[in-house]
Write an enzyme that holds these catalytic residues in place. Structure first.
Site, PDB file in Angstrom:
ATOM      1  N   HIS A 265     -26.505 -54.702 -45.300  1.00  0.00           N
ATOM      2  CA  HIS A 265     -27.637 -54.123 -45.661  1.00  0.00           C
ATOM      3  C   HIS A 265     -27.281 -52.348 -45.123  1.00  0.00           C
ATOM      4  CE1 HIS A 265     -32.027 -52.873 -45.136  1.00  0.00           C
ATOM      5  NE2 HIS A 265     -31.724 -52.100 -44.199  1.00  0.00           N
ATOM      6  N   GLU A 266     -26.862 -52.344 -43.766  1.00  0.00           N
ATOM      7  CA  GLU A 266     -26.383 -50.948 -43.509  1.00  0.00           C
ATOM      8  C   GLU A 266     -25.337 -50.560 -44.189  1.00  0.00           C
ATOM      9  OE1 GLU A 266     -28.641 -49.798 -41.182  1.00  0.00           O
ATOM     10  OE2 GLU A 266     -29.411 -51.565 -40.634  1.00  0.00           O
ATOM     11  N   HIS A 269     -27.010 -48.214 -46.443  1.00  0.00           N
ATOM     12  CA  HIS A 269     -27.520 -46.798 -46.168  1.00  0.00           C
ATOM     13  C   HIS A 269     -26.148 -45.935 -46.213  1.00  0.00           C
ATOM     14  CE1 HIS A 269     -31.411 -47.659 -45.022  1.00  0.00           C
ATOM     15  NE2 HIS A 269     -31.085 -48.682 -44.179  1.00  0.00           N
ATOM     16  N   GLU A 295     -33.810 -46.975 -48.107  1.00  0.00           N
ATOM     17  CA  GLU A 295     -33.793 -48.276 -48.067  1.00  0.00           C
ATOM     18  C   GLU A 295     -33.518 -48.731 -49.421  1.00  0.00           C
ATOM     19  OE1 GLU A 295     -34.265 -50.573 -45.625  1.00  0.00           O
ATOM     20  OE2 GLU A 295     -34.047 -48.787 -44.387  1.00  0.00           O
TER      21      GLU A 295
END
Length: 500
Positions: A265-266, A269, A295
């Site tokens: 997930h990170e 980003h 996001e």
């Protein structure tokens, strides 16, 4: 060079310095959450206060306003007009806020983070109640300066997503909430009956081994280690810029894949940050469009890549290498484990892809009530638990799993809706990539992630803040933001799960 001859250049220089101070604050925030000594917070609060005050002055001071008024827009290039547009929007919001209030908010947020950590350690909301009460009061005061005609929550939503009006955000979340509840009502019994058995592998899975697993996944996904690193923090986050896109995660030694999905997930980003144009660093052209678009990148990699069969067909040998106890565990078993729907789960960052959005709606609704004054800070845990009962069937076992779950309220409000908005955009991005190149699962399985990165870079990352959010979404995906593609994606995943 005189003011009269070049007001734009001088104005742009001040705006760039203000943006660089913002990045310095991000570095200090990373340090506070990752490496800072326990008793460093008093000094750190003053650091943040000084930076906030200086940045506020650069953006709103008399000299900046003089330069802004002196700019002749007819002589500006397209890029310069974009820089001016984005700076003007921020300046107009910040000019009305007294510098003393900016400093007070910054200092209070820094102390509130430490109180939030202490409250979690003692499992006592009371420890966090006073600073939260202070922050709510300060944000009401701040938003009244910006636009007293709007609700506090509406103004705060515009901090993170300036280009989608609050009514549209609320409508999208309502449509998503109702759609998710419909899916759970339609398939809930079948999902309960076909729930996969727990992984027949027991821990503990040591943190250092999980660190290695996450690092290997990042390398496979294409992480630029020359501009990044992986560390741990109480709450996973990313930050900084196209030159420094470091990541944090946290480890659960009983669940080997929680940190992995969090890291992926990170990575999304970080991929966005790394895809921003180097040459425009410090300007609107080199900054991400908004939190919701950011996001979309993290949710795309977490859910459309990290939960895909293609990813696990490639990555399972690495899992077995690092954790030999998975030698006899099949890809199908892992996929069933990662994609199972568990409505009773109370932890947002551990939620399945379907029920995750009920966690967002819960926070969205509690924030609205809190900031409007419909409930007091002291009532937050009870209201949280009541809504958890409604959405998940049970209340949290402790306040740590409830109202103290997220770090966000120690620093900001109005951020949570962007996680679901980003998921909506991620689904539209996956559909657009399939239409223009191939389906994401095939691209991952065939080691064609470079084509995915190229598409994202061209259509989203390199755009910086050239477009408004709605312009960017429609240009990249061919349609306005909608809950429908995400709901279709979620239903498809449920059907796949039931067919296993």
């Amino acid at each position: 060079m005189s003011d009269v001859q070049n007001p734009y250049e001088q104005f742009a220089h001040r705006i760039r310095n203000a943006n660089l101070l913002d990045d310095i604050s991000l570095v200090l925030n990373w340090d506070q959450q990752v490496t800072m000594p326990e008793e460093g917070s008093n000094a750190r609060s003053l650091h943040f206060s000084a930076l906030s005050s200086t940045r506020h002055e650069l953006l709103t001071g008399e000299r900046t306003v003089e330069l802004l008024e002196a700019i002749d827009e007819t002589n500006l290039s397209t890029d310069e007009r974009i820089t001016l547009r984005e700076a003007r929007r921020e300046i107009e919001r910040k000019r009305s806020i007294p510098e003393s209030l900016v400093e007070e908010i910054s200092e209070t947020q820094t102390r509130a983070f430490d109180d939030w950590k202490a409250a979690r350690e003692t499992e006592s909301f009371d420890r966090f109640a006073d600073p939260l009460c202070d922050l709510v009061k300060l944000q009401r005061e701040r938003t009244d300066y910006i636009d007293a005609s709007q609700s506090t929550y509406s103004v705060l939503l515009e901090d993170a997503e300036p280009c989608i009006d609050p009514e549209t955000i609320d409508g999208l979340l309502t449509a998503l909430r109702d759609g998710v509840l419909d899916l759970l009502n339609e398939y809930g019994d079948e999902l309960s009956e076909s729930a996969p058995a727990p992984l027949d592998v027991s821990g503990p899975f040591k943190a250092e081994k999980q660190q290695e697993l996450c690092e290997r996944a990042l390398t496979m996904l294409g992480y630029n280690w020359k501009r990044g690193r992986l560390d741990t923090a109480p709450h996973p986050f990313d930050g900084l810029s196209q030159f420094d896109a470091r990541i944090t995660t946290r480890f659960d030694e009983e669940e080997p894949f929680s940190a992995l999905l969090s890291t992926i997930h990170e990575f999304g980003h970080a991929a966005y940050n790394l895809g921003l144009p180097d040459k425009h660093y410090g300007t609107a052209l080199g900054r991400a469009r908004s939190h919701s678009v950011h996001e979309s990148q993290s949710r795309f990699f977490e859910n459309h890549v990290g939960r895909s069969r293609g990813f696990w067909e490639r990555f399972m040998p690495t899992v077995r290498e690092i954790f030999p106890e998975f030698e006899s565990v099949s890809v199908d078993t892992v996929l069933a484990h990662l994609n199972s729907v568990d409505r009773s789960n109370q932890i947002r960052v551990k939620a399945d892809e379907v029920t995750y959005h009920l966690h967002i709606v819960l926070r969205h609704e509690v924030e609205q009530q809190l900031l409007s004054g419909d409930i007091t800070v002291e009532e937050v845990p009870e209201v949280w638990n009541d809504r958890a009962e409604r959405y998940f069937g049970t209340s949290p076992e402790s306040v740590v799993d409830g109202a103290l779950q997220d770090v966000h309220w120690s620093t900001s409000f109005g951020m949570f809706p962007n996680y679901s908005l980003g998921s909506m955009l991620a689904a539209q991005v996956a559909t657009a990539i399939e239409r223009e190149i191939d389906d994401v699962n095939t691209l991952v399985r065939e080691e064609r992630l470079d084509e995915v990165h190229d598409w994202l870079t061209e259509n989203i990352h390199q755009r910086g803040q050239r477009d408004t959010t709605d312009e960017l979404i429609e240009c990249a995906t061919g349609r306005p933001l909608s809950a429908e593609p995400l709901l279709d994606h979620l239903e498809s995943n449920i059907r796949t799960q039931l067919a296993r």
